[in-house]
Design a protein around this motif. Structure first.
Motif, PDB file in Angstrom:
ATOM      1  N   ALA A 186       0.825  -1.208   0.000  1.00  0.00           N
ATOM      2  CA  ALA A 186       0.000   0.000   0.000  1.00  0.00           C
ATOM      3  C   ALA A 186       0.863   1.263   0.000  1.00  0.00           C
ATOM      4  N   LEU A 187       1.976   1.240   0.708  1.00  0.00           N
ATOM      5  CA  LEU A 187       2.866   2.402   0.710  1.00  0.00           C
ATOM      6  C   LEU A 187       3.470   2.628  -0.676  1.00  0.00           C
ATOM      7  N   ASP A 188       3.847   1.548  -1.346  1.00  0.00           N
ATOM      8  CA  ASP A 188       4.319   1.671  -2.727  1.00  0.00           C
ATOM      9  C   ASP A 188       3.221   2.260  -3.615  1.00  0.00           C
ATOM     10  N   ALA A 189       1.999   1.778  -3.437  1.00  0.00           N
ATOM     11  CA  ALA A 189       0.866   2.281  -4.225  1.00  0.00           C
ATOM     12  C   ALA A 189       0.617   3.758  -3.935  1.00  0.00           C
ATOM     13  N   ALA A 190       0.706   4.137  -2.663  1.00  0.00           N
ATOM     14  CA  ALA A 190       0.477   5.539  -2.296  1.00  0.00           C
ATOM     15  C   ALA A 190       1.490   6.456  -2.976  1.00  0.00           C
ATOM     16  N   LEU A 191       2.747   6.058  -2.978  1.00  0.00           N
ATOM     17  CA  LEU A 191       3.746   6.883  -3.666  1.00  0.00           C
ATOM     18  C   LEU A 191       3.443   6.984  -5.161  1.00  0.00           C
TER      19      LEU A 191
END
Length: 189
Positions: free
Chosen positions: A123-128
Motif C-alpha cells: 500500500a505504501l508503494d501504491a500511495a507513492l
C-alpha cells in the motif's frame, strides 16, 4: 503546552499540503476521523477515496460523514489499501495530494483483524505511485499491539530505504516510550 499527538501532527502535515479541490486518500478509514478531516480540507470540489477491508469501518465512516455534512465527493472502497492504484480513477493517478494511514485494528471491533507488513508495504508503494510531486503520505504506527512492532519496523525500514531522489522521510516519536504510537511521514519529490 506539550507536543502535538501523532494524529494531530499527521493532520498538521497534511493540512499544509492539501488545498480545496484536491484528491486525497484515507488508506485505512476505520472510524472515519481522517476521512472527515480530508473531506473538510478538499471541500465540495475535492475527492476523497477511503479504503478498508471491513464493511463495518466503511459504514462507520459513511455515518460520520453523513452526520457532519462533508461535501467532498466520497468514494468508499471495500478493498485493501494495497489495491489503491487500481481503485482510484485513472485521471487521479499521480495527482493525489495526500494519503493517510492509521495502522493496526479497528477500535471497538475484532482486534485479530489487523493491517500486516506485506499489505502495508504494498500500500505504501501504491500511495507513492498515486501521489503528485510534493504530495505527502502519513503513517501512524502502533508498535504496542500484537503484530504492530513488526509492521512498524517494516514500514520504517521501507521508508529508510527510499532513494532521496524519490522522497524524503521524517519520524515523529516519543523517545522515552518505545511502545507508543509514532508517525512516519513521506514527502514525494
Amino acid at each position: 503546552m506539550g507536543f502535538l499527538s501523532v494524529l494531530s501532527m499527521a493532520h498538521k502535515l497534511v493540512k499544509e499540503r492539501v488545498s480545496p479541490g484536491d484528491t486525497v486518500i484515507d488508506a485505512t478509514c476505520g472510524n472515519g476521523v481522517d476521512t472527515l478531516f480530508l473531506a473538510e480540507l478538499v471541500g465540495p470540489r475535492g475527492t476523497v477515496y477511503a479504503f478498508d477491508i471491513q464493511e463495518e469501518a466503511l459504514e462507520r465512516t459513511r455515518q460520520r460523514l453523513n452526520d457532519n455534512a462533508a461535501g467532498a465527493a466520497l468514494h468508499l472502497v471495500h478493498a485493501s489499501h494495497a489495491d489503491m492504484v487500481e481503485q482510484i480513477s485513472a485521471d487521479a493517478r499521480g495527482k493525489a495530494a495526500a494519503a493517510m494511514f492509521n495502522l493496526g485494528y479497528l477500535p471497538g471491533a475484532d482486534q485479530s483483524v489487523i493491517t500486516t507488513p506485506d499489505g502495508t508495504l504494498a500500500a505504501l508503494d501504491a500511495a507513492l505511485a498515486v501521489l503528485r510531486p510534493s504530495g505527502i503520505v502519513t503513517v501512524v504506527l502502533y508498535p504496542g499491539h500484537p503484530g504492530g512492532a513488526e509492521e512498524a519496523d517494516a514500514a520504517l525500514q521501507w521508508a529508510s530505504s527510499l532513494p532521496q531522489s524519490l522522497a524524503q522521510t521524517v519520524l515523529y516519536r516519543m523517545a522515552q516510550k518505545p511502545e507508543a504510537p509514532y508517525l512516519l511521514a513521506i514527502e514525494k519529490r
